[in-house]
Design an enzyme around this catalytic site. Structure first.
Site, short mmCIF file in Angstrom:
data_model
loop_
_atom_site.label_atom_id
_atom_site.label_comp_id
_atom_site.label_asym_id
_atom_site.label_seq_id
_atom_site.Cartn_x
_atom_site.Cartn_y
_atom_site.Cartn_z
N GLU A 164 -5.49 -8.27 -1.59
CA GLU A 164 -6.21 -8.14 -0.31
C GLU A 164 -7.66 -7.82 -0.63
O GLU A 164 -7.94 -6.90 -1.40
CB GLU A 164 -5.66 -7.01 0.56
N GLU A 191 0.84 -1.21 0.00
CA GLU A 191 0.00 0.00 0.00
C GLU A 191 0.87 1.25 0.00
O GLU A 191 0.74 2.14 0.87
CB GLU A 191 -0.96 -0.02 1.19
#
Ligand code: BGP
Length: 491
Positions: free
Chosen positions: A389, A179
């Site tokens: 994810e 991220e």
């Protein structure tokens, strides 16, 4: 779509992060890492960062995690039983190089990951390894201040090269920074993403008023240095093993205009650009987008400094573009040009979308948004994509028969997978899907155990009580059918 099958070799599996599940925070020579000084919290209580170090007698959830350090063989066998083709996990730099700049690697740490990868191999599971998942040796933060210091680039690239060489025979799928775009959230991103610590105790939050120590120049420079380190790592990975595939990893942010007022459309486009394409363009196209200067100005960043850095590193960024684009996807958000409307929402979700339901943590569930987001990404980049994810954090309660009947989790995943199938059928090149938190683990944002994602229950509560035993939930058998049928059986 009834008999639709995902492409041959599609990577079904699950995802984790070392600091949220590994434990053994000081075992066998491991050094401290930034998450090791972040205490637990819950949906209403932010996590406290204690930058000076670990406080005696206080509870830090990363220290034990779910003790994967001692349970890895049992856990990976369970993943194998479910039919995983892929297991996403991260290596902690502080387990390999405890201070970040040690002359020799810590052999016990090196062996631990080798054992884990061998266990994956035994179960016919491809590891997908994140080199940096919200983790950074604390010693480097204390000595150099974090990623905005240029010294960190080469120290980290050395670590990445070590991993590519050491695990050459066992790992071929890699992600550089988890991220990476989250670094742009002041405070949260500084600590978790860039190892830049507050000078005093600080409540980890996306919107804390206590922001006197944050500096956008450090944040944007730190992120730039990560782009450079990532590009250098991609180049090295390809040289060490031409079979290696290295991806970027972005917190997927699908943002809709709150209304069809053109001003709201512009606001949503700006959020999509800032949240997704600022990092995406540098890592996929090898250069900053044309509007980067506007973004720097808006965020109070020194434009001349950034232009100089971009020019200095232009060749490396161009040469080290990624092989695939991976992302997390949990929710979508909305944006409005009206600050009064925006004030009603929160930084992640924007103004609540009246068409969507939210999880108990306020994350707005939007499977169709995943379909839209996949198309949007593929239209822009035309490189393979991977959902690394996606999942539902929920309070799991035992049923009357003592078992966990998590039909809500199955529904969440089924709906998302159906929309993934639709995008793939329409031509999107999708490599795989690793569901987040395949085994219950510590929440990154709140530090609690009660926000559970897993197919596998772990007996541990928010205060660290529990015997850590593992139990299958209903979703375990459901996902086994999904993996075994290559996504054809979602029933
Ligand atoms: C992502 C992180 C993960 C993970 C997940 C779920 O942002 O990459 O580390 O934790 O979100 O978030 P949370 O744990 O806060 O529910």
């Amino acid at each position: 779509m009834a008999d639709f099958k995902f492409p041959e070799g599609f990577l079904w599996g699950g995802a984790t992060a070392a600091n949220q599940f590994e434990g053994g925070f000081d075992a066998d020579g491991k050094g401290l890492s930034v998450p090791d000084i972040i205490k637990g919290g819950d949906v209403n209580t932010p996590r406290l960062v204690t930058p000076a170090g670990v406080r005696e007698g206080e509870y830090y959830p990363s220290h034990e995690g779910i003790d994967f350090y001692h349970h890895y063989a049992e856990d990976i066998d369970l993943f194998g039983e479910m039919g995983f083709k892929c297991f996403r996990l991260s290596i902690q730099m502080s387990r390999i190089f405890p201070t970040g700049e040690d002359a020799e690697p810590n052999q016990a740490g090196v062996d631990f990951y080798r054992n884990v990868f061998e266990c994956c191999k035994k179960n016919n599971i491809e590891p997908l390894v994140t080199l940096s998942h919200y983790e950074f040796p604390l010693a480097l933060s204390h000595k150099y201040g974090g990623w905005d210091n240029d010294k960190i680039i080469d120290l980290w690239v050395r670590y990445a090269e070590f991993c590519f060489t050491e695990y050459k025979d066992l790992v071929k799928y890699w992600l550089t920074f988890n991220e990476i775009n989250c670094a742009m959230h002041p405070g949260f991103g500084d600590v978790y993403g860039l190892g830049i610590l507050p000078p005093h105790d600080w409540a980890l939050s996306f919107s804390s008023g206590d922001n006197d120590w944050m500096d956008p120049n450090r944040t944007y420079k730190g992120l730039h240095n990560q782009f450079v380190a990532s590009a250098k790592a991609v180049i090295a990975a390809h040289k060490i093993n031409p079979q290696n595939k290295v991806g970027l990893m972005i917190a997927g942010s699908a943002c809709y205009p709150y209304t069809c007022n053109p001003a709201d459309v512009v606001a949503a486009t700006a959020k999509m650009d800032e949240s997704n394409f600022y990092c995406g363009d540098v890592q996929v196209r090898g250069a900053y987008p044309a509007w980067a200067k506007t973004l720097w100005k808006k965020n109070g960043v020194d434009v001349a400094m950034m232009e100089e850095l971009a020019a200095r590193d232009a060749d490396i960024l161009k040469a080290g573009t990624v092989d695939f684009y991976s992302f997390s996807y949990y929710m979508s958000s909305t944006a409005s040009a009206d600050p009064k409307e925006m004030g009603k929402g929160n930084v992640f979700a924007g103004i609540p979308n009246p068409y969507l339901k939210a999880s108990d943590w306020g994350w707005q569930i939007d499977p169709e948004g995943l379909y839209w987001y996949l198309h949007t990404l593929y239209d822009r980049y035309q490189i393979p994509l991977m959902v690394v994810e996606n999942g539902l954090g929920a309070y799991d309660e035992r049923g009357e028969d003592g078992k966990f009947h998590d039909s809500y989790r199955i529904d969440y995943m089924r709906d998302h997978i159906k929309y993934m199938a639709k995008a793939v059928e329409e031509g999107v090149d999708l490599m795989g899907y690793t569901m987040w938190g395949c085994i219950d683990l510590v929440s990154a944002s709140t530090g609690e155990m009660a926000k559970r994602y897993g197919f596998i229950y772990v007996d541990k509560d928010n205060d660290g009580n529990g015997d850590l035993h593992r139990e299958k939930k209903d979703s375990f058998d459901w996902y086994k059918r999904v993996c075994e049928s290559n996504g054809a059986d979602l029933g």
